[in-house]
Design a protein around this motif. Structure first.
Motif, PDB file in Angstrom:
ATOM      1  N   MET A   1       0.851  -1.191   0.000  1.00  0.00           N
ATOM      2  CA  MET A   1       0.000   0.000   0.000  1.00  0.00           C
ATOM      3  C   MET A   1       0.890   1.245   0.000  1.00  0.00           C
ATOM      4  O   MET A   1       1.850   1.327   0.761  1.00  0.00           O
ATOM      5  CB  MET A   1      -0.894  -0.013   1.236  1.00  0.00           C
ATOM      6  CG  MET A   1      -2.138   0.785   1.035  1.00  0.00           C
ATOM      7  SD  MET A   1      -3.492   0.306   2.124  1.00  0.00           S
ATOM      8  CE  MET A   1      -2.768   0.193   3.719  1.00  0.00           C
ATOM      9  N   SER A   2       0.562   2.183  -0.852  1.00  0.00           N
ATOM     10  CA  SER A   2       1.414   3.366  -0.955  1.00  0.00           C
ATOM     11  C   SER A   2       1.193   4.286   0.252  1.00  0.00           C
ATOM     12  O   SER A   2       0.213   4.130   0.989  1.00  0.00           O
ATOM     13  CB  SER A   2       1.093   4.130  -2.242  1.00  0.00           C
ATOM     14  OG  SER A   2      -0.158   4.763  -2.097  1.00  0.00           O
ATOM     15  N   TYR A   3       2.091   5.219   0.413  1.00  0.00           N
ATOM     16  CA  TYR A   3       2.002   6.134   1.553  1.00  0.00           C
ATOM     17  C   TYR A   3       0.719   6.935   1.496  1.00  0.00           C
ATOM     18  O   TYR A   3       0.048   7.165   2.504  1.00  0.00           O
ATOM     19  CB  TYR A   3       3.218   7.059   1.533  1.00  0.00           C
ATOM     20  CG  TYR A   3       3.251   8.005   2.692  1.00  0.00           C
ATOM     21  CD1 TYR A   3       3.497   7.517   3.975  1.00  0.00           C
ATOM     22  CD2 TYR A   3       3.015   9.352   2.521  1.00  0.00           C
ATOM     23  CE1 TYR A   3       3.515   8.372   5.052  1.00  0.00           C
ATOM     24  CE2 TYR A   3       3.027  10.207   3.584  1.00  0.00           C
ATOM     25  CZ  TYR A   3       3.288   9.719   4.849  1.00  0.00           C
ATOM     26  OH  TYR A   3       3.301  10.572   5.917  1.00  0.00           O
ATOM     27  N   LYS A   4       0.335   7.352   0.270  1.00  0.00           N
ATOM     28  CA  LYS A   4      -0.864   8.167   0.069  1.00  0.00           C
ATOM     29  C   LYS A   4      -2.107   7.410   0.555  1.00  0.00           C
ATOM     30  O   LYS A   4      -2.944   7.944   1.277  1.00  0.00           O
ATOM     31  CB  LYS A   4      -0.979   8.503  -1.417  1.00  0.00           C
ATOM     32  CG  LYS A   4      -2.048   9.504  -1.746  1.00  0.00           C
ATOM     33  CD  LYS A   4      -1.441  10.881  -1.901  1.00  0.00           C
ATOM     34  CE  LYS A   4      -2.537  11.926  -1.994  1.00  0.00           C
ATOM     35  NZ  LYS A   4      -2.023  13.263  -1.787  1.00  0.00           N
ATOM     36  N   ASN A   5      -2.185   6.121   0.150  1.00  0.00           N
ATOM     37  CA  ASN A   5      -3.339   5.320   0.538  1.00  0.00           C
ATOM     38  C   ASN A   5      -3.404   5.140   2.049  1.00  0.00           C
ATOM     39  O   ASN A   5      -4.468   5.232   2.658  1.00  0.00           O
ATOM     40  CB  ASN A   5      -3.269   3.944  -0.126  1.00  0.00           C
ATOM     41  CG  ASN A   5      -3.733   4.023  -1.568  1.00  0.00           C
ATOM     42  OD1 ASN A   5      -4.411   4.984  -1.935  1.00  0.00           O
ATOM     43  ND2 ASN A   5      -3.355   3.059  -2.363  1.00  0.00           N
ATOM     44  N   GLN A   6      -2.225   4.879   2.602  1.00  0.00           N
ATOM     45  CA  GLN A   6      -2.158   4.721   4.060  1.00  0.00           C
ATOM     46  C   GLN A   6      -2.693   5.954   4.767  1.00  0.00           C
ATOM     47  O   GLN A   6      -3.451   5.869   5.729  1.00  0.00           O
ATOM     48  CB  GLN A   6      -0.703   4.523   4.479  1.00  0.00           C
ATOM     49  CG  GLN A   6      -0.295   3.079   4.604  1.00  0.00           C
ATOM     50  CD  GLN A   6       1.114   2.961   5.113  1.00  0.00           C
ATOM     51  OE1 GLN A   6       1.717   3.949   5.535  1.00  0.00           O
ATOM     52  NE2 GLN A   6       1.654   1.776   5.062  1.00  0.00           N
ATOM     53  N   GLN A   7      -2.281   7.089   4.228  1.00  0.00           N
ATOM     54  CA  GLN A   7      -2.674   8.352   4.844  1.00  0.00           C
ATOM     55  C   GLN A   7      -4.191   8.529   4.788  1.00  0.00           C
ATOM     56  O   GLN A   7      -4.832   8.855   5.779  1.00  0.00           O
ATOM     57  CB  GLN A   7      -1.994   9.480   4.084  1.00  0.00           C
ATOM     58  CG  GLN A   7      -1.531  10.583   4.974  1.00  0.00           C
ATOM     59  CD  GLN A   7      -0.837  11.659   4.170  1.00  0.00           C
ATOM     60  OE1 GLN A   7      -0.819  11.648   2.940  1.00  0.00           O
ATOM     61  NE2 GLN A   7      -0.271  12.606   4.849  1.00  0.00           N
ATOM     62  N   THR A   8      -4.772   8.264   3.593  1.00  0.00           N
ATOM     63  CA  THR A   8      -6.214   8.396   3.432  1.00  0.00           C
ATOM     64  C   THR A   8      -6.933   7.464   4.390  1.00  0.00           C
ATOM     65  O   THR A   8      -7.914   7.838   5.044  1.00  0.00           O
ATOM     66  CB  THR A   8      -6.621   8.057   1.991  1.00  0.00           C
ATOM     67  OG1 THR A   8      -5.614   8.541   1.131  1.00  0.00           O
ATOM     68  CG2 THR A   8      -7.945   8.656   1.648  1.00  0.00           C
ATOM     69  N   LEU A   9      -6.415   6.243   4.498  1.00  0.00           N
ATOM     70  CA  LEU A   9      -7.023   5.264   5.381  1.00  0.00           C
ATOM     71  C   LEU A   9      -6.975   5.747   6.827  1.00  0.00           C
ATOM     72  O   LEU A   9      -7.952   5.637   7.571  1.00  0.00           O
ATOM     73  CB  LEU A   9      -6.271   3.943   5.233  1.00  0.00           C
ATOM     74  CG  LEU A   9      -7.088   2.695   5.569  1.00  0.00           C
ATOM     75  CD1 LEU A   9      -8.173   2.504   4.532  1.00  0.00           C
ATOM     76  CD2 LEU A   9      -6.166   1.489   5.618  1.00  0.00           C
ATOM     77  N   GLY A  10      -5.814   6.286   7.210  1.00  0.00           N
ATOM     78  CA  GLY A  10      -5.658   6.775   8.577  1.00  0.00           C
ATOM     79  C   GLY A  10      -6.649   7.876   8.894  1.00  0.00           C
ATOM     80  O   GLY A  10      -7.335   7.851   9.917  1.00  0.00           O
ATOM     81  N   VAL A  11      -6.773   8.840   7.972  1.00  0.00           N
ATOM     82  CA  VAL A  11      -7.702   9.947   8.191  1.00  0.00           C
ATOM     83  C   VAL A  11      -9.126   9.419   8.265  1.00  0.00           C
ATOM     84  O   VAL A  11      -9.915   9.807   9.138  1.00  0.00           O
ATOM     85  CB  VAL A  11      -7.553  10.992   7.069  1.00  0.00           C
ATOM     86  CG1 VAL A  11      -8.657  12.033   7.170  1.00  0.00           C
ATOM     87  CG2 VAL A  11      -6.194  11.650   7.141  1.00  0.00           C
ATOM     88  N   GLY A  12      -9.453   8.463   7.349  1.00  0.00           N
ATOM     89  CA  GLY A  12     -10.795   7.892   7.343  1.00  0.00           C
ATOM     90  C   GLY A  12     -11.099   7.202   8.663  1.00  0.00           C
ATOM     91  O   GLY A  12     -12.165   7.403   9.254  1.00  0.00           O
ATOM     92  N   ALA A  13     -10.143   6.426   9.155  1.00  0.00           N
ATOM     93  CA  ALA A  13     -10.341   5.716  10.413  1.00  0.00           C
ATOM     94  C   ALA A  13     -10.533   6.703  11.555  1.00  0.00           C
ATOM     95  O   ALA A  13     -11.410   6.536  12.418  1.00  0.00           O
ATOM     96  CB  ALA A  13      -9.136   4.819  10.694  1.00  0.00           C
ATOM     97  N   PHE A  14      -9.743   7.775  11.532  1.00  0.00           N
ATOM     98  CA  PHE A  14      -9.843   8.778  12.592  1.00  0.00           C
ATOM     99  C   PHE A  14     -11.230   9.420  12.582  1.00  0.00           C
ATOM    100  O   PHE A  14     -11.888   9.543  13.611  1.00  0.00           O
ATOM    101  CB  PHE A  14      -8.756   9.834  12.387  1.00  0.00           C
ATOM    102  CG  PHE A  14      -8.814  10.956  13.362  1.00  0.00           C
ATOM    103  CD1 PHE A  14      -8.415  10.769  14.671  1.00  0.00           C
ATOM    104  CD2 PHE A  14      -9.298  12.199  12.984  1.00  0.00           C
ATOM    105  CE1 PHE A  14      -8.478  11.802  15.575  1.00  0.00           C
ATOM    106  CE2 PHE A  14      -9.375  13.229  13.889  1.00  0.00           C
ATOM    107  CZ  PHE A  14      -8.961  13.027  15.190  1.00  0.00           C
TER     108      PHE A  14
END
Lengths: 290, 327
Positions: B1-14
């Motif tokens: 998973m790319s850094y960008k996707n990880q970031q989006t996922l993190g924000v979504g989870a938050f």
């Protein structure tokens, strides 16, 4: 007018003594001691305990305050500040530590001495009356003022002529050069911190006879000490004395002149401090940028 | 998973946790008092985020309590004395604080290190004294029984209903605070990762060098301080609406120091540090309430121990670098 000047001189002597301790610690270790006000409060309570509760002479109480605070200061330096300064990568960390210590001392004071306002019996009774009530000053205030001035003079002489004082001044001037000349930084930092804390304790012991002492006095005292140090310039002994007397005078004059407009003395002092710092950021006698 | 996707996922989870999971958990467990705690955490973290921004330009700010107090009073006075809608007073309180910060900041931002820390600490005390002395702030009696926020509508379309008609005011305030917190930190993240953010970082590292290569340091400092105070002002304004009263002692020096501690504790190299720090400190303090008179003793001992063993913040545990970790 004489009354205002006398009040100012009296306040100034106390303030200068508080600021001296703070500036000494700052000069030696580059630490802003948030807990200075709390140390002052502890000093007051120790004198109260020895003099008012146990009933020993006032001088013994004052000495007990000085010794207690010197020990507390030395321990704080050795076990808290020294390791943190060695380990942390930014100077701000010591500030957080100092804030933590201030809360800690507050908690200790609360548990040991309680939260009540405490006062001690007067050391001398009577009032000094100059020129038919143009100036009135209780004798105990005069005595406290002279004791404070005497302490300042002893402190200056000690810093100027003793070997320890010379070592500490060298450290404040240039740490690396002092180390190269064989000054033991750890040892003199500890002595300096103990000495600074001791001064706070002595003022606490002196002022408990006039204003009494309570838990809530710590924070505001620290803030006043910061203002004095800023006026005079951080880390400079003459600056701390000047700052103390200037703030004392301003407070005394402000209280009498501005009384008609309500309680705005400190507001006025702060605004003038801002204007002053805009012109001279390093204070009266400080080095640029501390 | 790319850094960008990880970031989006993190924000979504938050966002999921803040807006759906927490209200659901509270609903299930019936612990309605948590809403007040979490609302406070959200508001305090906005103010701490402001303090963090001043840390970012290399200044130790212990004066946020002054701006929170000012923002609170602006909102309270506008609502009570002039009948302005509460929702309008939030940006007005922020703007008032930002303008005040520019005026105060111009002289004092020339100071550095300990000098700046000291004068901002004094500022907190002066704000309290000003609130005591001015006639419009009603002195030591403060302003109390402030009405609940009214309706917010644009062109007849209701966006936020009148709070007095809502049956669960606590939940409503929680959502307001959470939305503002998310918006503030999104803005903060955007600022830090913009051109201004990079320039601010240059200030933190070496001010003379930055100014020698043409960075307008004085301007940047004042801008950062104004944004910081804006955040302090809006958090103060909403706090007042929740407690429905404000006194000169509402934001004492301890609060200013706490804002600074929140940033330190979370770690200064990380935008979301203040949020984490606020959560830990606020909950820690609340949990210790059960220990009665030993509360302050334990709290301060933990702080001291933390400094002894983790002098660079909680997030330094996880993050190897301290500054500019984010790419």
């Amino acid at each position: 007018m004489e009354q205002v000047l006398a009040n100012g001189a009296y306040l100034g002597a106390q303030y200068a003594l508080i600021a001296l301790g703070l500036t000494l610690i700052f000069a030696l270790m580059n630490v802003l001691n948030f807990a200075h006000g709390q140390m002052y409060v502890i000093g007051g309570f120790v004198t109260y305990t020895v003099y008012a509760q146990i009933g020993l002479p006032f001088v013994v109480g004052l000495a007990a305050s000085a010794v207690t605070l010197a020990i507390v200061g030395a321990l704080i330096e050795k076990f808290l500040f020294r390791p943190v300064i060695k380990k942390s990568v930014r100077e701000e960390s010591t500030m957080l530590l100092a804030a933590g210590i201030a809360f800690f001392l507050d908690a200790i004071i609360l548990l040991v001495f309680g939260e009540k306002q405490r006062g001690v019996p007067k050391i001398i009774n009577g009032v000094f009356n100059y020129n038919d009530f143009t100036m009135v000053m209780p004798y105990d205030k005069i005595l406290v003022g002279f004791l404070a001035i005497a302490s300042i003079i002893i402190f200056i002489l000690y810093m100027q002529y003793s070997k320890t004082g010379r070592a500490m001044r060298a450290l404040a001037q240039d740490k690396v050069a002092a180390q190269l000349m064989g000054v033991d930084v750890d040892k003199y930092s500890m002595i300096g911190f103990a000495l600074g804390a001791m001064l706070a304790g002595v003022v606490g012991g002196l002022l408990v006879t006039v204003t009494g002492i309570n838990l809530g006095m710590g924070g505001p005292t620290s803030i006043k000490a910061f203002m004095m140090v800023m006026i005079g310039g951080a880390g400079v002994i003459s600056g701390a004395i000047a700052g103390g007397f200037i703030l004392g005078m301003m407070e005394a004059v402000g209280l009498s002149v501005l009384a008609a407009y309500g309680d705005i003395t400190y507001l006025a002092i702060f605004v003038s401090l801002m204007v002053f710092l805009a012109i001279r950021p390093q204070g009266l006698m400080g080095k640029p940028w501390g | 998973m790319s850094y960008k996707n990880q970031q989006t996922l993190g924000v979504g989870a938050f966002l999921f946790v803040v807006f759906i999971l927490i209200p659901w958990l509270i609903h299930v467990s019936g612990r309605w008092d948590f809403y007040y705690t979490l609302t406070s955490v959200a508001l305090l973290s906005i103010a701490s985020g402001g303090v963090w921004l001043t840390f970012y330009i290399g200044r130790i700010n212990i004066g946020q309590g002054a701006f929170a107090l000012a923002g609170g009073y602006v909102s309270a006075i506008l609502v009570v004395k002039y009948g302005v809608s509460f929702w309008l007073t939030i940006p007005l309180a922020g703007l008032f604080c930002a303008v005040a910060a520019v005026l105060i900041g111009l002289p004092i931002l020339r100071l550095r290190g300990v000098y700046f820390a000291m004068i901002t600490l004094v500022l907190t005390e002066v704000a309290r004294l000003t609130a005591l002395a001015l006639p419009i702030t009603n002195g030591a009696r403060g302003i109390s029984s402030i009405p609940l926020p009214g309706e917010l509508s644009i062109f007849g379309l209701t966006i936020i209903p009148d709070f007095s008609t809502i049956e669960n005011v606590k939940l409503a305030f929680y959502y307001v605070a959470a939305v503002l917190m998310v918006a503030s930190f999104a803005a903060l993240y955007r600022i830090v990762n913009s051109r201004i953010g990079h320039l601010c970082r240059s200030l933190q590292q070496n001010e003379e060098l930055a100014s020698s290569i043409g960075v307008n340091t004085a301007y940047l400092r004042v801008i950062a301080y104004a944004i910081s105070s804006f955040m302090g002002g809006i958090s103060g304004a909403i706090f007042v609406a929740i407690s429905r009263s404000i006194y000169p002692a509402s934001f004492p020096v301890k609060d200013s120091i706490d804002f600074m501690l929140n940033c330190f504790l979370g770690g200064l190299g990380y935008v979301f540090g203040p949020m984490l720090g606020t959560l830990v400190i606020y909950f820690g303090w609340d949990v210790l309430f059960t220990t009665g008179k030993y509360q302050l003793l334990i709290y301060s001992s933990v702080l001291i121990l933390l400094m002894l063993f983790l002098p660079n913040g909680i997030l330094s545990l996880r993050l190897p670098g301290r500054k500019g970790v984010r790419k």
